[in-house]
Design an enzyme around this catalytic site. Sequence first.
Site, PDB file in Angstrom:
ATOM      1  CG  HIS A   1      -0.265   3.529   5.949  1.00 38.82           C
ATOM      2  ND1 HIS A   1       0.082   2.876   7.097  1.00 38.82           N
ATOM      3  CD2 HIS A   1      -0.429   2.561   5.014  1.00 38.82           C
ATOM      4  CE1 HIS A   1       0.135   1.566   6.869  1.00 38.82           C
ATOM      5  NE2 HIS A   1      -0.179   1.353   5.610  1.00 38.82           N
TER       6      HIS A   1
ATOM      7  CB  CYS B   1      -0.914  -0.009   1.218  1.00 42.65           C
ATOM      8  SG  CYS B   1      -0.087  -0.438   2.761  1.00 42.65           S
TER       9      CYS B   1
HETATM   10  P1  NAD Z   1      -5.316 -11.007   6.040  1.00 43.66           P
HETATM   11  O1  NAD Z   1      -4.756 -11.717   7.203  1.00 43.66           O
HETATM   12  O2  NAD Z   1      -6.412 -10.008   6.243  1.00 43.66           O
HETATM   13  O3  NAD Z   1      -5.862 -12.064   4.964  1.00 43.66           O
HETATM   14  C1  NAD Z   1      -5.123 -13.192   4.602  1.00 43.66           C
HETATM   15  C2  NAD Z   1      -6.084 -14.344   4.385  1.00 43.66           C
HETATM   16  O4  NAD Z   1      -5.350 -15.480   3.944  1.00 43.66           O
HETATM   17  C3  NAD Z   1      -6.810 -14.753   5.668  1.00 43.66           C
HETATM   18  O5  NAD Z   1      -8.165 -14.970   5.350  1.00 43.66           O
HETATM   19  C4  NAD Z   1      -6.117 -16.068   6.076  1.00 43.66           C
HETATM   20  O6  NAD Z   1      -6.990 -16.935   6.756  1.00 43.66           O
HETATM   21  C5  NAD Z   1      -5.771 -16.617   4.695  1.00 43.66           C
HETATM   22  N1  NAD Z   1      -4.700 -17.624   4.701  1.00 43.66           N
HETATM   23  C6  NAD Z   1      -3.755 -17.861   5.626  1.00 43.66           C
HETATM   24  N2  NAD Z   1      -2.964 -18.885   5.225  1.00 43.66           N
HETATM   25  C7  NAD Z   1      -3.424 -19.295   4.026  1.00 43.66           C
HETATM   26  C8  NAD Z   1      -3.042 -20.293   3.108  1.00 43.66           C
HETATM   27  N3  NAD Z   1      -2.016 -21.109   3.348  1.00 43.66           N
HETATM   28  N4  NAD Z   1      -3.754 -20.431   1.959  1.00 43.66           N
HETATM   29  C9  NAD Z   1      -4.807 -19.629   1.698  1.00 43.66           C
HETATM   30  N5  NAD Z   1      -5.214 -18.643   2.532  1.00 43.66           N
HETATM   31  C10 NAD Z   1      -4.532 -18.486   3.682  1.00 43.66           C
HETATM   32  O7  NAD Z   1      -4.079 -10.344   5.296  1.00 43.66           O
HETATM   33  P2  NAD Z   1      -4.108  -9.114   4.287  1.00 43.66           P
HETATM   34  O8  NAD Z   1      -4.060  -7.861   5.095  1.00 43.66           O
HETATM   35  O9  NAD Z   1      -5.186  -9.282   3.282  1.00 43.66           O
HETATM   36  O10 NAD Z   1      -2.683  -9.252   3.617  1.00 43.66           O
HETATM   37  C11 NAD Z   1      -2.458 -10.126   2.524  1.00 43.66           C
HETATM   38  C12 NAD Z   1      -1.226  -9.666   1.778  1.00 43.66           C
HETATM   39  O11 NAD Z   1      -1.463  -8.350   1.289  1.00 43.66           O
HETATM   40  C13 NAD Z   1       0.059  -9.590   2.607  1.00 43.66           C
HETATM   41  O12 NAD Z   1       1.153  -9.860   1.754  1.00 43.66           O
HETATM   42  C14 NAD Z   1       0.094  -8.136   3.018  1.00 43.66           C
HETATM   43  O13 NAD Z   1       1.401  -7.690   3.310  1.00 43.66           O
HETATM   44  C15 NAD Z   1      -0.438  -7.481   1.760  1.00 43.66           C
HETATM   45  N6  NAD Z   1      -1.017  -6.157   1.972  1.00 43.66           N
HETATM   46  C16 NAD Z   1      -1.787  -5.895   3.073  1.00 43.66           C
HETATM   47  C17 NAD Z   1      -2.288  -4.611   3.252  1.00 43.66           C
HETATM   48  C18 NAD Z   1      -3.097  -4.262   4.462  1.00 43.66           C
HETATM   49  O14 NAD Z   1      -2.984  -3.152   4.949  1.00 43.66           O
HETATM   50  N7  NAD Z   1      -3.933  -5.127   4.981  1.00 43.66           N
HETATM   51  C19 NAD Z   1      -2.029  -3.616   2.313  1.00 43.66           C
HETATM   52  C20 NAD Z   1      -1.290  -3.936   1.152  1.00 43.66           C
HETATM   53  C21 NAD Z   1      -0.776  -5.210   1.008  1.00 43.66           C
END
Ligand code: NAD
Length: 337
Positions: free
Chosen positions: A220, A140
């Site tokens: 942020h 992000c």
């Molecule tokens: P999150 O924890 O909200 O969602 C992740 C999902 O994946 C959950 O539902 C979890 O149960 C599931 N999961 C866990 N292990 C798994 C597996 N082996 N197979 C399939 N699903 C599985 O996380 P998020 O915030 O959506 O983040 C996901 C990615 O996006 C990360 O790389 C994070 O750094 C990136 N990201 C997050 C944000 C943010 O602010 N939330 C912003 C930009 C990028």
Amino acid sequence: MIQVAINGYGTIGKRVADAVRAQPDMEVLGVAKTRPNFEAETAIEKGFPLYAAIEEREHLFGEAGLDIAGSVDELVADADVVVDATPSGIGAENKSLYEEYETPALYQGGEDADLVDVSFNARSNFEEAAAADHVRVVSCNTTGLSRVIAPLREEYGVEKVRATLVRRGGDPGQTSRGPINDILPNPVTIPSHHGPDVETIFDDLDIDTLGMKVPATLMHMHSLNVTLEEEVDAADVRELFADESRLFLIPEHMAIDGSGKLKEYALDAGRPRGDVWENAIWEESISTVGRDLYLFQGIHQESDVVPENVDAIRAVLGEADAEESIETTDETLGIGL
Ligand code: NAD
């Protein structure tokens, strides 16, 4: 129609699923989850076929009364492209699965840059993702910085970027995160990892970033100083940014004085989940002193990468050029506050 699999249906994954569904040229083949929580429940309610991400846990879904369409292997095998939106580091573990079925994969910013062939931001390097098998949609914060830096580089040239990132401690649903009552230099070492990450998009950019964490969940906030290669009027920069669909210049008359009101505005405007897909730049903050440009921008961590994922799907499959893809994504989602 491009058949899109979404592995990991959390904060990012569920938003990407909704965004993909809104596109005229793609559909959600299915979403994979590890456990039958509330998000699994809503996936089914929305009509997304639900797949079990971990075979040994498949029975948990049946026990919770949720129908499973199959295993993640089947989903990946049948898809044209997979969006991996699992927590940081799990994407790397999933890479071999995508390779096994020769399905091109998009990862998120929590993965290391060296996992992939290309790090991606639609405005900055769309074409580089063409035919790549493994692409990372940058975080992000990196997305937010890249969207500002790309037009400045093209128009004026950039000598140096200095950015201070005041980062939300956690997302609204991340009850385990902090700080609760503190302000952390985070990371305490300088530069933070964000600067090098932006260099995965612009490899010749001079950028230093400093990170902090505060007890907030909404957004942020970036405090940005860009030394340009020429002296520029602030009014010209405002005009340049006004032409960028993913930069929203908050006008003074709106009296939006922080991320709380910004989110409130997004909700009032009918945005799903109150999402702010654009960088929200306070127009009055755009100032220049000689060659130095300053501004404040709010970055909605949960949603700014969502349109980027949609564009990355078209980029890897060669289905559109940057302009066409960005226009379609913006139009279908309603980007441009
Ligand atoms: P999150 O924890 O909200 O969602 C992740 C999902 O994946 C959950 O539902 C979890 O149960 C599931 N999961 C866990 N292990 C798994 C597996 N082996 N197979 C399939 N699903 C599985 O996380 P998020 O915030 O959506 O983040 C996901 C990615 O996006 C990360 O790389 C994070 O750094 C990136 N990201 C997050 C944000 C943010 O602010 N939330 C912003 C930009 C990028």
